[in-house]
Design a protein around this motif. Structure first.
Motif, PDB file in Angstrom:
ATOM      1  N   GLU A   1       0.342   5.706  -0.435  1.00 18.21           N
ATOM      2  CA  GLU A   1      -0.560   6.851  -0.526  1.00 18.21           C
ATOM      3  C   GLU A   1       0.240   8.108  -0.832  1.00 18.21           C
ATOM      4  O   GLU A   1       1.461   8.130  -0.706  1.00 18.21           O
ATOM      5  CB  GLU A   1      -1.356   7.023   0.774  1.00 18.21           C
TER       6      GLU A   1
ATOM      7  N   GLU B   1       0.825  -1.206   0.000  1.00 20.41           N
ATOM      8  CA  GLU B   1       0.000   0.000   0.000  1.00 20.41           C
ATOM      9  C   GLU B   1       0.863   1.261   0.000  1.00 20.41           C
ATOM     10  O   GLU B   1       1.819   1.384   0.764  1.00 20.41           O
ATOM     11  CB  GLU B   1      -0.924   0.007   1.219  1.00 20.41           C
TER      12      GLU B   1
ATOM     13  N   SER C   1      -4.694   6.771  -3.136  1.00 20.31           N
ATOM     14  CA  SER C   1      -4.398   5.609  -2.304  1.00 20.31           C
ATOM     15  C   SER C   1      -4.287   4.420  -3.235  1.00 20.31           C
ATOM     16  O   SER C   1      -5.221   4.124  -3.977  1.00 20.31           O
ATOM     17  CB  SER C   1      -5.511   5.383  -1.274  1.00 20.31           C
TER      18      SER C   1
ATOM     19  N   ARG D   1      -8.668   6.718   0.073  1.00 22.67           N
ATOM     20  CA  ARG D   1      -8.690   5.342   0.578  1.00 22.67           C
ATOM     21  C   ARG D   1     -10.124   4.839   0.730  1.00 22.67           C
ATOM     22  O   ARG D   1     -10.434   3.692   0.397  1.00 22.67           O
ATOM     23  CB  ARG D   1      -7.963   5.251   1.918  1.00 22.67           C
TER      24      ARG D   1
END
Length: 278
Positions: free
Chosen positions: A177, A175, A197, A257
């Protein structure tokens, strides 16, 4: 006369109820000769448009027939006379590539497009790349034809018209961002910040953030008016698929997100594609 009209409507409805009207749409219309449209995946009124860049600096990032693929952008203008947006660029490079985007461009083939879907074959990396989208989230699928050690690049610093900088946070090994600053439409001083995101269906082996021409250590950076991107290292096997989903927002990373988690909670590419077609 009324009976003829009713008969026509019955036949018309019968014929078209047996087919999907999206079959008659050609997203390549307008992508050459100054039309400045793009062929990428977008749904009606979609904020996300995942589309290929083969003509950086052009209004939509794409001109039909250009030789090289530079990556997928996640938002675009259509039919304008000046460039802007084209932010959050996702592409790839081999392990010997320098930090100059010109060194990781690739020729491509087998290009196809339909409403909510786009695909092509990246010759240099011997892989098929496919994209689809929802209103606020894009989903990309790379299918590898051979064993590859490869770098996935997420460029948060440049857009089609500007190297405006942005931010990157490596949250985990699946992940990332951050944000991107774009603007400069037709020479104006407008600036807008796009937050993103991104999640990956497979953990990357390592990650590096790049500022300008330098690779730096650390997991979080933010700066304006400079190139900022990250390289994510993967080892892929023949037939293996790498999926990347990216949610965007113009208000915050948290909202980006939430858009991602709400609109594409899983990894079913076929479902997202079919939903976009519907």
């Amino acid at each position: 006369m009324l009976n003829k009209i009713l008969l026509f409507l019955i036949i018309y409805t019968s014929v078209y109820s047996q087919s999907r009207l999206t079959e008659y749409v050609n997203p390549f219309i307008g992508t050459s000769n100054g039309g400045n449209t793009y062929p990428g995946a977008v749904v009606p009124w979609g904020m996300v448009s995942v589309s290929p860049h083969n003509a950086p600096g052009s209004p939509s990032g794409y001109i039909h027939g250009q030789k090289y693929f530079y990556g997928f952008g996640y938002n675009h203008l259509s039919g304008t006379g000046c460039a802007d947006l084209g932010s959050i660029i996702l592409t790839m490079a081999d392990t010997n590539t320098t930090l100059n985007p010109e060194t990781y461009k690739t020729t491509y083939s087998n290009e196809t497009a339909e409403p909510g879907y786009y695909s092509l074959f990246l010759d240099k990396f011997k892989m098929k790349a496919e994209v689809t989208s929802t209103a606020r989230t894009g989903l990309t699928k790379f299918t590898f034809a051979s064993v590859e050690t490869i770098n996935i690049i997420l460029d948060a610093g440049r857009s089609l018209n500007l190297v405006g900088g942005g931010s990157i946070k490596i949250i985990s090994n699946t992940e990332i961002e951050g944000s991107n600053i774009s603007g400069g439409f037709c020479g104006e001083d407008n600036r807008q910040t796009l937050y993103f995101s991104a999640k990956f269906n497979k953990p990357f082996l390592s990650a590096a953030i790049c500022i300008g021409d330098s690779i730096i250590t650390g997991k979080e950076y933010s700066l304006k008016d400079s190139s900022i991107r990250c390289f994510l290292k993967y080892k892929m096997t023949p037939g293996e698929q790498l999926l990347v989903k990216v949610g965007i927002s113009y208000t915050s990373e948290d909202n980006a997100r939430k858009n991602l988690e709400t609109e594409i909670p899983g990894w079913d590419f076929g479902k997202v594609k079919n939903d976009a077609d519907d």
